[in-house]
Design a protein around this motif. Structure first.
Motif, PDB file in Angstrom:
ATOM      1  N   GLN A 126      47.850  30.509 -31.550  1.00 22.23           N
ATOM      2  CA  GLN A 126      49.001  31.176 -31.132  1.00 22.23           C
ATOM      3  C   GLN A 126      50.117  30.699 -32.194  1.00 22.23           C
ATOM      4  OE1 GLN A 126      49.611  33.227 -28.734  1.00 22.23           O
ATOM      5  NE2 GLN A 126      47.936  33.293 -27.569  1.00 22.23           N
ATOM      6  N   TRP A 127      50.121  29.528 -32.719  1.00 24.68           N
ATOM      7  CA  TRP A 127      51.023  29.134 -33.948  1.00 24.68           C
ATOM      8  C   TRP A 127      50.690  30.570 -35.006  1.00 24.68           C
ATOM      9  CZ3 TRP A 127      49.198  27.350 -38.668  1.00 24.68           C
ATOM     10  CH2 TRP A 127      50.222  27.041 -39.525  1.00 24.68           C
ATOM     11  N   PHE A 128      49.331  30.290 -35.420  1.00 26.39           N
ATOM     12  CA  PHE A 128      48.805  31.142 -36.495  1.00 26.39           C
ATOM     13  C   PHE A 128      49.314  32.416 -36.423  1.00 26.39           C
ATOM     14  CE2 PHE A 128      46.283  33.323 -39.699  1.00 26.39           C
ATOM     15  CZ  PHE A 128      46.124  32.366 -40.594  1.00 26.39           C
ATOM     16  N   ASN A 129      49.144  33.031 -35.074  1.00 27.52           N
ATOM     17  CA  ASN A 129      49.430  34.474 -34.849  1.00 27.52           C
ATOM     18  C   ASN A 129      50.823  34.749 -34.916  1.00 27.52           C
ATOM     19  OD1 ASN A 129      48.623  37.214 -33.807  1.00 27.52           O
ATOM     20  ND2 ASN A 129      49.542  36.680 -31.986  1.00 27.52           N
ATOM     21  N   GLN A 130      51.703  33.875 -34.322  1.00 25.17           N
ATOM     22  CA  GLN A 130      53.155  34.027 -34.557  1.00 25.17           C
ATOM     23  C   GLN A 130      53.917  34.019 -35.922  1.00 25.17           C
ATOM     24  OE1 GLN A 130      54.912  35.700 -32.097  1.00 25.17           O
ATOM     25  NE2 GLN A 130      52.785  35.368 -31.111  1.00 25.17           N
ATOM     26  N   SER A 131      53.201  33.060 -36.711  1.00 20.80           N
ATOM     27  CA  SER A 131      53.410  33.023 -37.881  1.00 20.80           C
ATOM     28  C   SER A 131      53.466  34.267 -38.752  1.00 20.80           C
ATOM     29  CB  SER A 131      52.794  32.054 -38.848  1.00 20.80           C
ATOM     30  OG  SER A 131      53.158  30.552 -38.265  1.00 20.80           O
ATOM     31  N   PHE A 132      52.081  34.856 -38.569  1.00 18.93           N
ATOM     32  CA  PHE A 132      51.801  36.106 -38.964  1.00 18.93           C
ATOM     33  C   PHE A 132      52.917  37.404 -38.690  1.00 18.93           C
ATOM     34  CE2 PHE A 132      49.224  40.319 -38.432  1.00 18.93           C
ATOM     35  CZ  PHE A 132      49.098  40.783 -39.735  1.00 18.93           C
ATOM     36  N   ASN A 133      52.788  37.271 -37.226  1.00 22.89           N
ATOM     37  CA  ASN A 133      53.679  38.246 -36.575  1.00 22.89           C
ATOM     38  C   ASN A 133      55.304  38.280 -36.972  1.00 22.89           C
ATOM     39  OD1 ASN A 133      51.921  39.296 -34.899  1.00 22.89           O
ATOM     40  ND2 ASN A 133      52.386  38.206 -33.132  1.00 22.89           N
ATOM     41  N   ALA A 134      55.876  36.879 -37.618  1.00 24.71           N
ATOM     42  CA  ALA A 134      56.783  36.579 -38.093  1.00 24.71           C
ATOM     43  C   ALA A 134      57.309  37.588 -39.149  1.00 24.71           C
ATOM     44  CB  ALA A 134      57.605  35.366 -38.093  1.00 24.71           C
ATOM     45  N   VAL A 186      44.978  45.742 -39.534  1.00 23.45           N
ATOM     46  CA  VAL A 186      43.527  45.751 -38.936  1.00 23.45           C
ATOM     47  C   VAL A 186      42.875  44.425 -39.660  1.00 23.45           C
ATOM     48  CG1 VAL A 186      41.244  46.787 -38.881  1.00 23.45           C
ATOM     49  CG2 VAL A 186      43.199  48.230 -38.675  1.00 23.45           C
ATOM     50  N   PRO A 187      42.638  44.129 -40.951  1.00 23.43           N
ATOM     51  CA  PRO A 187      42.006  43.203 -41.320  1.00 23.43           C
ATOM     52  C   PRO A 187      42.680  41.691 -40.863  1.00 23.43           C
ATOM     53  CG  PRO A 187      42.848  44.138 -43.219  1.00 23.43           C
ATOM     54  CD  PRO A 187      43.248  45.121 -42.061  1.00 23.43           C
ATOM     55  N   MET A 188      43.914  41.510 -40.786  1.00 26.25           N
ATOM     56  CA  MET A 188      44.583  40.314 -40.540  1.00 26.25           C
ATOM     57  C   MET A 188      44.396  40.247 -38.930  1.00 26.25           C
ATOM     58  SD  MET A 188      45.958  38.638 -42.918  1.00 26.25           S
ATOM     59  CE  MET A 188      46.735  37.607 -42.158  1.00 26.25           C
ATOM     60  N   ASN A 189      44.669  41.140 -38.022  1.00 33.05           N
ATOM     61  CA  ASN A 189      44.753  41.052 -36.738  1.00 33.05           C
ATOM     62  C   ASN A 189      43.250  41.010 -36.116  1.00 33.05           C
ATOM     63  OD1 ASN A 189      47.407  40.874 -35.391  1.00 33.05           O
ATOM     64  ND2 ASN A 189      47.968  42.984 -35.957  1.00 33.05           N
ATOM     65  N   MET A 190      42.392  41.486 -36.784  1.00 35.44           N
ATOM     66  CA  MET A 190      40.937  41.206 -36.125  1.00 35.44           C
ATOM     67  C   MET A 190      40.315  39.956 -36.208  1.00 35.44           C
ATOM     68  SD  MET A 190      38.603  43.460 -39.246  1.00 35.44           S
ATOM     69  CE  MET A 190      37.020  42.825 -38.528  1.00 35.44           C
ATOM     70  N   THR A 191      41.002  39.365 -37.379  1.00 34.51           N
ATOM     71  CA  THR A 191      40.298  37.749 -37.490  1.00 34.51           C
ATOM     72  C   THR A 191      41.161  37.062 -36.748  1.00 34.51           C
ATOM     73  OG1 THR A 191      39.964  38.289 -39.917  1.00 34.51           O
ATOM     74  CG2 THR A 191      40.430  35.929 -39.096  1.00 34.51           C
ATOM     75  N   ILE A 192      42.584  37.261 -36.690  1.00 35.68           N
ATOM     76  CA  ILE A 192      43.503  36.288 -35.766  1.00 35.68           C
ATOM     77  C   ILE A 192      43.069  36.366 -34.061  1.00 35.68           C
ATOM     78  CG2 ILE A 192      45.720  35.757 -34.998  1.00 35.68           C
ATOM     79  CD1 ILE A 192      46.631  36.542 -37.919  1.00 35.68           C
ATOM     80  N   THR A 193      43.196  37.889 -33.669  1.00 33.65           N
ATOM     81  CA  THR A 193      42.703  38.216 -32.369  1.00 33.65           C
ATOM     82  C   THR A 193      41.687  37.630 -31.977  1.00 33.65           C
ATOM     83  OG1 THR A 193      44.300  40.038 -32.674  1.00 33.65           O
ATOM     84  CG2 THR A 193      42.860  39.992 -30.538  1.00 33.65           C
ATOM     85  N   GLY A 194      40.499  37.916 -32.984  1.00 32.10           N
ATOM     86  CA  GLY A 194      38.959  37.425 -32.701  1.00 32.10           C
ATOM     87  C   GLY A 194      39.017  35.892 -32.300  1.00 32.10           C
ATOM     88  N   CYS A 195      39.782  35.126 -32.944  1.00 32.62           N
ATOM     89  CA  CYS A 195      39.722  33.685 -32.907  1.00 32.62           C
ATOM     90  C   CYS A 195      40.402  33.389 -31.791  1.00 32.62           C
ATOM     91  CB  CYS A 195      40.090  33.288 -34.374  1.00 32.62           C
ATOM     92  SG  CYS A 195      39.098  33.208 -35.724  1.00 32.62           S
ATOM     93  N   MET A 196      41.490  33.955 -31.432  1.00 37.52           N
ATOM     94  CA  MET A 196      42.118  33.615 -30.126  1.00 37.52           C
ATOM     95  C   MET A 196      41.419  33.977 -29.015  1.00 37.52           C
ATOM     96  SD  MET A 196      46.239  34.793 -30.417  1.00 37.52           S
ATOM     97  CE  MET A 196      46.075  36.379 -31.057  1.00 37.52           C
TER      98      MET A 196
END
Length: 321
Positions: free
Chosen positions: A120-128, A96-106
């Motif tokens: 998108q790069w930042f999100n995929q780095s986190f997803n990896a 929740v804390p990570m995805n709310m920040t990344i998704t909100g910015c996307m």
């Protein structure tokens, strides 16, 4: 708590009935609780020691509620197969804390190509990190496999996002706001199977109902990964569809026109509120301890079951998250 009461608790299984969606939802609301990210290493190690001591038959000086609390603290931070402490940002409690920040910015910075590329790069780095941390089984993942998965998923997400942005330029503004979700969905279809390629090639451990390992199944691995991909896409959908609609309406009013700097914080907050519910509810779509009929397994595993005397209609496996 009396010894008799203590011995009735099965800390190998969740507190709630996992054959029902409601039971799984209660379980994952506890596992994905964002407050768990604030637990110290000492608190997590104490929880692990308490749970392991109890499983060995030792009765710690703890109430039933404290034992369940220790179990869920343990489950939130330690991998169910390897028993290793997972890295903080890869734990489901950090979703929740990570995805709310990344998704909100996307969702906020989707109009320019440099912003799309970065987020998108930042999100995929986190997803990896998340996909590696929550893989099923105890199979090692090579650096080359990690690199290939990361590269393909990032390329897929960026290509999808940039390509769709160019396609929808003449479409209504609200349409462009959904491009990040399509890109994320496409990346999930690449990243998760690639990150867990070893499981597809070698199989994941399958067990009988008593926890006895029967062998490794590629068929079970395919089922597990398909369930995880579907859950992840469903998990992303509410947070990447409802906030854009709300923000689109707000931008037509006076507040965001007067205070445009509030766009990103409001979007992050809306995504966070959505993910608090979407994360556990989508994790609960399928049982963590999933199962498959033994008749659908590889012939060699069916032969192994027959050698053991048969009588095993279903086998069970950790599907991962």
């Amino acid at each position: 708590m009396t010894d008799a009461t203590a011995l009735k608790l099965n800390l190998n299984e969740p507190k709630w009935d996992q054959s029902t969606y409601l039971g799984r939802a209660k379980h994952f609301f506890t596992v994905t609780n964002p407050l768990n990210v604030f637990l110290t290493n000492l608190e997590l190690d104490e929880a692990k020691n308490t749970v392991e001591a109890y499983k060995r038959g030792q009765l710690p000086n703890a109430t039933e509620a404290q034992l369940w609390q220790a179990k869920y603290r343990y489950d939130s931070a330690f991998h169910p197969d390897t028993k290793e402490k997972m890295m903080l940002i890869g734990r489901m409690s950090a979703q929740v804390p990570m995805n709310m920040t990344i998704t909100g910015c996307m969702l906020t910075f989707y109009r320019t190509t440099p912003a799309v590329l970065f987020w998108q790069w930042f999100n995929q780095s986190f997803n990896a990190v998340v996909n590696y941390t929550n893989r099923s089984g105890d199979s090692p993942i090579s650096n080359s496999q990690l690199g290939l998965s990361y590269t393909l998923a990032t390329t897929g997400a960026v290509t999808t996002a940039v390509g769709l942005n160019s396609v929808v330029k003449k479409a209504p503004a609200i349409v462009g706001r959904f491009v990040p979700f399509v890109a994320v969905a496409a990346a999930n279809c690449i990243n998760i199977p690639m990150m867990r390629k070893q499981e597809l090639q070698n199989g994941i451990p399958v067990f009988d109902k008593d926890g006895n390992r029967i062998g490794d199944s590629k068929i079970a691995a395919r089922k597990a990964i398909t369930q995880v991909v579907f859950s992840r896409i469903c998990m992303a959908l509410p947070g990447m569809s409802l906030p854009p609609i709300i923000i689109h309406k707000m931008e037509q009013g006076s507040f965001l026109k007067r205070y445009p700097v509030m766009n990103a914080p409001i979007q992050v907050l809306l995504v966070g509120l959505t993910l608090v519910f979407a994360t556990p509810m989508c994790c609960a779509l399928f049982p963590q301890k999933s199962s498959i009929g033994s008749s659908r397994l590889e012939p060699e595993l069916q032969a192994t079951i027959k050698e053991r005397g048969g009588g095993i209609d279903r086998v069970y496996f950790n599907k991962g998250l």
